[in-house]
Design a protein around this motif. Sequence first.
Motif, PDB file in Angstrom:
ATOM      1  N   VAL A 130       0.841  -1.196   0.000  1.00 50.21           N
ATOM      2  CA  VAL A 130       0.000   0.000   0.000  1.00 50.21           C
ATOM      3  C   VAL A 130       0.877   1.248   0.000  1.00 50.21           C
ATOM      4  CG1 VAL A 130      -1.779   1.269   1.253  1.00 50.21           C
ATOM      5  CG2 VAL A 130      -1.852  -1.214   1.197  1.00 50.21           C
ATOM      6  N   ARG A 131       1.907   1.233   0.838  1.00 46.07           N
ATOM      7  CA  ARG A 131       2.804   2.387   0.940  1.00 46.07           C
ATOM      8  C   ARG A 131       3.497   2.649  -0.400  1.00 46.07           C
ATOM      9  NH1 ARG A 131       7.587   4.533   1.859  1.00 46.07           N
ATOM     10  NH2 ARG A 131       7.804   6.069   3.546  1.00 46.07           N
ATOM     11  N   GLU A 132       3.993   1.590  -1.015  1.00 50.92           N
ATOM     12  CA  GLU A 132       4.659   1.718  -2.311  1.00 50.92           C
ATOM     13  C   GLU A 132       3.706   2.295  -3.352  1.00 50.92           C
ATOM     14  OE1 GLU A 132       6.316  -1.360  -5.625  1.00 50.92           O
ATOM     15  OE2 GLU A 132       6.881  -1.757  -3.537  1.00 50.92           O
ATOM     16  N   TRP A 133       2.454   1.834  -3.337  1.00 46.24           N
ATOM     17  CA  TRP A 133       1.457   2.362  -4.268  1.00 46.24           C
ATOM     18  C   TRP A 133       1.259   3.862  -4.030  1.00 46.24           C
ATOM     19  CZ3 TRP A 133      -2.985   4.849  -2.863  1.00 46.24           C
ATOM     20  CH2 TRP A 133      -3.794   5.249  -3.926  1.00 46.24           C
ATOM     21  N   ALA A 134       1.115   4.270  -2.755  1.00 42.43           N
ATOM     22  CA  ALA A 134       0.864   5.682  -2.438  1.00 42.43           C
ATOM     23  C   ALA A 134       2.054   6.556  -2.816  1.00 42.43           C
ATOM     24  CB  ALA A 134       0.519   5.836  -0.962  1.00 42.43           C
ATOM     25  N   VAL A 135       3.267   6.072  -2.598  1.00 44.96           N
ATOM     26  CA  VAL A 135       4.461   6.823  -3.007  1.00 44.96           C
ATOM     27  C   VAL A 135       4.459   7.009  -4.527  1.00 44.96           C
ATOM     28  CG1 VAL A 135       6.988   6.688  -3.215  1.00 44.96           C
ATOM     29  CG2 VAL A 135       5.876   6.198  -1.015  1.00 44.96           C
ATOM     30  N   GLY A 136       4.125   5.959  -5.250  1.00 41.88           N
ATOM     31  CA  GLY A 136       4.053   6.057  -6.708  1.00 41.88           C
ATOM     32  C   GLY A 136       2.971   7.013  -7.181  1.00 41.88           C
ATOM     33  N   LEU A 137       1.823   6.982  -6.504  1.00 37.37           N
ATOM     34  CA  LEU A 137       0.739   7.894  -6.864  1.00 37.37           C
ATOM     35  C   LEU A 137       1.176   9.339  -6.655  1.00 37.37           C
ATOM     36  CD1 LEU A 137      -2.336   7.962  -7.701  1.00 37.37           C
ATOM     37  CD2 LEU A 137      -2.765   8.348  -5.275  1.00 37.37           C
ATOM     38  N   ASP A 138       1.801   9.607  -5.527  1.00 35.66           N
ATOM     39  CA  ASP A 138       2.302  10.958  -5.263  1.00 35.66           C
ATOM     40  C   ASP A 138       3.284  11.386  -6.344  1.00 35.66           C
ATOM     41  OD1 ASP A 138       3.039  13.388  -4.046  1.00 35.66           O
ATOM     42  OD2 ASP A 138       4.573  12.401  -2.846  1.00 35.66           O
ATOM     43  N   ARG A 157       0.463  11.538  -0.017  1.00 29.75           N
ATOM     44  CA  ARG A 157       1.542  11.843   0.945  1.00 29.75           C
ATOM     45  C   ARG A 157       1.051  11.686   2.372  1.00 29.75           C
ATOM     46  NH1 ARG A 157       2.420  15.612  -2.977  1.00 29.75           N
ATOM     47  NH2 ARG A 157       1.346  17.286  -1.848  1.00 29.75           N
ATOM     48  N   ALA A 158      -0.177  12.125   2.631  1.00 27.10           N
ATOM     49  CA  ALA A 158      -0.745  11.983   3.981  1.00 27.10           C
ATOM     50  C   ALA A 158      -0.907  10.512   4.345  1.00 27.10           C
ATOM     51  CB  ALA A 158      -2.086  12.708   4.064  1.00 27.10           C
ATOM     52  N   TYR A 159      -1.284   9.692   3.377  1.00 24.21           N
ATOM     53  CA  TYR A 159      -1.440   8.259   3.626  1.00 24.21           C
ATOM     54  C   TYR A 159      -0.096   7.634   3.999  1.00 24.21           C
ATOM     55  CZ  TYR A 159      -3.678   3.650   2.884  1.00 24.21           C
ATOM     56  OH  TYR A 159      -4.207   2.397   3.028  1.00 24.21           O
ATOM     57  N   VAL A 160       0.959   7.975   3.254  1.00 21.94           N
ATOM     58  CA  VAL A 160       2.295   7.452   3.560  1.00 21.94           C
ATOM     59  C   VAL A 160       2.714   7.888   4.963  1.00 21.94           C
ATOM     60  CG1 VAL A 160       4.753   7.592   2.944  1.00 21.94           C
ATOM     61  CG2 VAL A 160       3.022   7.274   1.157  1.00 21.94           C
ATOM     62  N   ALA A 161       2.502   9.152   5.284  1.00 23.69           N
ATOM     63  CA  ALA A 161       2.875   9.646   6.611  1.00 23.69           C
ATOM     64  C   ALA A 161       2.108   8.904   7.706  1.00 23.69           C
ATOM     65  CB  ALA A 161       2.613  11.154   6.700  1.00 23.69           C
ATOM     66  N   TYR A 162       0.840   8.605   7.464  1.00 25.53           N
ATOM     67  CA  TYR A 162       0.025   7.883   8.433  1.00 25.53           C
ATOM     68  C   TYR A 162       0.492   6.437   8.587  1.00 25.53           C
ATOM     69  CZ  TYR A 162      -4.346   6.362  10.707  1.00 25.53           C
ATOM     70  OH  TYR A 162      -5.287   5.855  11.566  1.00 25.53           O
ATOM     71  N   ILE A 163       0.843   5.793   7.491  1.00 26.73           N
ATOM     72  CA  ILE A 163       1.383   4.434   7.572  1.00 26.73           C
ATOM     73  C   ILE A 163       2.668   4.445   8.403  1.00 26.73           C
ATOM     74  CG2 ILE A 163       2.490   2.583   6.234  1.00 26.73           C
ATOM     75  CD1 ILE A 163       0.443   3.254   3.969  1.00 26.73           C
ATOM     76  N   ASP A 164       3.499   5.467   8.196  1.00 23.63           N
ATOM     77  CA  ASP A 164       4.777   5.557   8.888  1.00 23.63           C
ATOM     78  C   ASP A 164       4.638   5.958  10.354  1.00 23.63           C
ATOM     79  OD1 ASP A 164       5.966   4.883   6.496  1.00 23.63           O
ATOM     80  OD2 ASP A 164       6.679   6.916   6.062  1.00 23.63           O
TER      81      ASP A 164
END
Length: 193
Positions: A130-138, A157-164
């Motif tokens: 999921v994180r990899e997908w969101a980074v790619g989308l950004d 970006r907010a999704y990645v930050a939330y996962i992290d």
Amino acid sequence: MSYWDPIPTVRACAEGEPLPGLAEWVPAYNDSWDTGSDVWQERNWRNVPGPFYGAATDTCWVGREVAPDHVLYDDEFGLEFVYRQPRTPEETHRVMAAAWQDPMAGYACDGDERWTPELVREWWRDRGRVREWAVGLDRSWSGSARADEREAAGGARAYVAYIDDGLEDHLRGYVFWLAERRQPRPDELLPRL
């Protein structure tokens, strides 16, 4: 607070309480959105575990207009999904307003009856996907000529930050909630993911 249950807020709205400040999005209660939906098998794999999720939603991109801190679009078909579960009544109202805007009735809020502690743990173990997908989308949308794609890149970006930072604690609280159906006492440890 490790987990907050939004379902009492959903029930209050279903009983006729208005959605404060969201009248332009939901002029009246729309009973076509059923809290006991049958879209679980079609849910978007990007949904964060919790009561709300998107499945075969429309592609009109209106969810972020009312719930930008909770709804994101996938890059393949523009389907909406929930990347952060609501934590307050106002946030619940926003997610509900996003759901009620979907003419395909592709949102549901019966995740508490569908998710199990083991399914949540499986989702967490696969969070890298999921994180990899969101980074790619950004990466692909942040430089877009389209303003709506650039705005949605902020959601990625907010999704990645939330996962992290933050999602693990939330999911540990949710696993406790699923097992016990109550908030943990201060002396109780939350389960591991």
